[in-house]
Enzyme design. Structure first.
Site, PDB file in Angstrom:
ATOM      1  N   ARG A  22     -13.071 -26.710 -23.341  1.00 46.83           N
ATOM      2  CA  ARG A  22     -13.632 -25.746 -24.291  1.00 46.83           C
ATOM      3  C   ARG A  22     -12.780 -24.479 -24.361  1.00 46.83           C
ATOM      4  NH1 ARG A  22     -13.028 -22.270 -21.398  1.00 46.83           N
ATOM      5  NH2 ARG A  22     -14.218 -21.428 -19.671  1.00 46.83           N
ATOM      6  N   GLY A  59      -7.901 -22.514 -17.785  1.00 53.73           N
ATOM      7  CA  GLY A  59      -9.190 -21.910 -18.090  1.00 53.73           C
ATOM      8  C   GLY A  59      -9.832 -22.591 -19.284  1.00 53.73           C
ATOM      9  N   SER A  75     -11.484 -27.957 -17.493  1.00 53.34           N
ATOM     10  CA  SER A  75     -11.351 -29.373 -17.138  1.00 53.34           C
ATOM     11  C   SER A  75     -12.431 -29.757 -16.129  1.00 53.34           C
ATOM     12  CB  SER A  75      -9.956 -29.670 -16.598  1.00 53.34           C
ATOM     13  OG  SER A  75      -9.644 -28.765 -15.580  1.00 53.34           O
ATOM     14  N   ASP A 110     -19.468 -23.350 -19.883  1.00 47.88           N
ATOM     15  CA  ASP A 110     -18.501 -24.461 -19.939  1.00 47.88           C
ATOM     16  C   ASP A 110     -19.199 -25.795 -20.181  1.00 47.88           C
ATOM     17  OD1 ASP A 110     -16.946 -22.360 -19.125  1.00 47.88           O
ATOM     18  OD2 ASP A 110     -16.617 -23.106 -17.097  1.00 47.88           O
ATOM     19  N   TYR A 133     -14.017 -14.550  -8.950  1.00 45.64           N
ATOM     20  CA  TYR A 133     -15.119 -14.882  -9.868  1.00 45.64           C
ATOM     21  C   TYR A 133     -16.456 -14.596  -9.180  1.00 45.64           C
ATOM     22  CZ  TYR A 133     -18.044 -17.362 -13.182  1.00 45.64           C
ATOM     23  OH  TYR A 133     -19.011 -17.669 -14.107  1.00 45.64           O
TER      24      TYR A 133
HETATM   25  C1  GLA Z   1     -15.827 -19.453 -16.287  1.00 47.14           C
HETATM   26  C2  GLA Z   1     -17.232 -19.886 -15.896  1.00 47.14           C
HETATM   27  C3  GLA Z   1     -18.224 -19.637 -17.029  1.00 47.14           C
HETATM   28  C4  GLA Z   1     -18.121 -18.199 -17.540  1.00 47.14           C
HETATM   29  C5  GLA Z   1     -16.672 -17.791 -17.777  1.00 47.14           C
HETATM   30  C6  GLA Z   1     -16.517 -16.329 -18.071  1.00 47.14           C
HETATM   31  O1  GLA Z   1     -15.362 -20.252 -17.331  1.00 47.14           O
HETATM   32  O2  GLA Z   1     -17.250 -21.251 -15.536  1.00 47.14           O
HETATM   33  O3  GLA Z   1     -19.532 -19.948 -16.622  1.00 47.14           O
HETATM   34  O4  GLA Z   1     -18.762 -17.310 -16.650  1.00 47.14           O
HETATM   35  O5  GLA Z   1     -15.840 -18.088 -16.663  1.00 47.14           O
HETATM   36  O6  GLA Z   1     -17.155 -16.001 -19.248  1.00 47.14           O
END
Ligand code: GLA
Length: 379
Positions: free
Chosen positions: A26, A124, A127, A172, A221
């Site tokens: 995505r 990012g 996958s 995601d 994160y």
């Molecule tokens: C990653 C996480 C998502 C979201 C994004 C930031 O892709 O898996 O859940 O928090 O970062 O928007």
């Protein structure tokens, strides 16, 4: 791709698969770190992703192969322990298996499993969500369980949160599950509620993958997740979605500066998602582009999840007249930048950006003229 998947499965295991499934990667269109704060987000499924082929075994042996790895992993149904190092990719489907009983489904015991991917890795582009959703569909089929799409999405997120150990939101997996060609998926992450927003025909996506990844990306994160929860608590709300810009401004003097910055990003980003949806519905790509670039600036300034490489790409891209806007896509701390462009942006313009990047960083970003695609399905 299905023919290749079946052929590779035969070459690996000497028999045909019984079940095949696919789930896309995505683009995070806008809504950066809003999902786990209960906010809204817009994403698009790509026409690339992960394919999974599966066949049951009479014993409790599980064999795991991937076109991304040369060696096969073997485990047993009674040993669902987390894998490390080169075998850690298996944690995504293992996490799905561990999640199934939570959703009332008994996990299949023995099987042969093959994954294939055509997503750029470490970009990012999710996958991990793609392999989780494709695996979930395949395992559910093997278990004879028919669950709603929303539940499949939740199984994927559960695997990520509780087994892989990343406190991600629903973005995601939600986009991989609900995506449709030429549409954006809008998610109100509190429900979650999913809706489709048509993508204006003049919109084009270009992705520039830096192949850089902060060594501590998962830890960073999780740190941002914690910082947002701390900020919410200081503001007297359960989640940052429950506050707004005015309340934040009023309370700002009493907040730790870091909490104030994180909250500012999330609160304003949620407002940008709403504005972007309205602008998309009005076919106003110029306004959408401005919001995308504003989102990136907020990442730089307030959320501090950008990098010099990502900033350079955004600056180079927005200087091009055919670019409506550009921003980091996904968690940040490396990965890729996404640009929303008109049809006039082409290979020449993209390579000019890549050349400037090479000049500065001595490495060439991977360029992808991305197309949207459909969500996860058995194939
Ligand atoms: C990653 C996480 C998502 C979201 C994004 C930031 O892709 O898996 O859940 O928090 O970062 O928007």
């Amino acid at each position: 791709m299905k023919a290749q998947l079946v052929e590779k499965f035969r070459a690996t295991y000497g028999r045909a698969p019984e079940i095949c499934a696919y789930a896309p990667g995505r683009i995070e269109f806008i809504g950066n770190h809003t999902d786990y704060n209960g906010g809204t987000v817009l994403g698009a499924a790509l026409d690339r992703g992960v394919w999974v082929a599966l066949a049951g075994r009479a014993d409790a042996r599980r064999q795991w192969a991937s076109d991304q790895r040369s060696t096969r992993v073997t485990s047993r149904a009674e040993d669902g322990a987390k894998r490390t190092g080169a075998e850690s990719w298996v944690n995504y489907p293992l996490g799905v298996l561990a999640a199934l009983p939570e959703f009332g489904v008994a996990a299949p015991a023995g099987f042969d499993f093959l994954a294939m991917s055509n997503l750029p890795s470490g970009a990012g582009l999710s996958s991990s969500a793609a392999i989780e959703l494709a695996s979930a569909l395949a395992f559910l089929e093997m278990a004879g369980a028919r669950l709603a799409r929303e539940t499949v999405v939740k199984i994927g997120r559960h695997a990520e949160n509780h087994f892989v150990g990343v406190p991600c939101g629903i973005l995601d997996q939600g986009v991989s599950g609900f995506g449709q060609k030429n549409k954006l998926v809008w998610i109100d992450c509190r429900g979650p509620i999913f809706a489709m927003v048509p993508l204006p025909a003049a919109a084009h996506f270009w992705i520039f993958n830096t192949h850089t990844k902060h060594a501590l990306v998962d830890g960073l994160y999780a740190a941002r997740h914690r910082e947002c929860m701390t900020a919410a608590e200081a503001l007297g709300v359960g989640l940052l979605v429950e506050t707004n810009g005015a309340a934040l401004t009023a309370a700002e003097a009493n907040l730790a500066p870091e909490s104030a910055r994180r909250a500012r990003h999330v609160v304003e980003e949620i407002a940008r998602v709403a504005a972007a949806r309205t602008a998309l519905e009005g076919d106003d790509l110029v306004a959408v582009g401005r919001l995308l670039t504003a989102s990136h600036r907020s990442s730089q300034l307030y959320f501090e999840n950008s990098t010099a490489e990502l900033d350079f790409l955004v600056d180079a891209l927005v200087a091009a007249p055919q670019v409506f806007g550009a921003r980091l896509t996904g968690g940040g701390f490396g990965g890729a930048v996404m640009a929303l462009t008109s049809a006039a942006f082409g290979e020449i313009e993209a390579h000019a950006v890549a050349a400037a990047y090479r000049e500065k960083f001595g490495a060439t970003p991977e360029i992808l003229h991305a197309q949207t695609g459909d969500g996860a399905a058995l194939i």
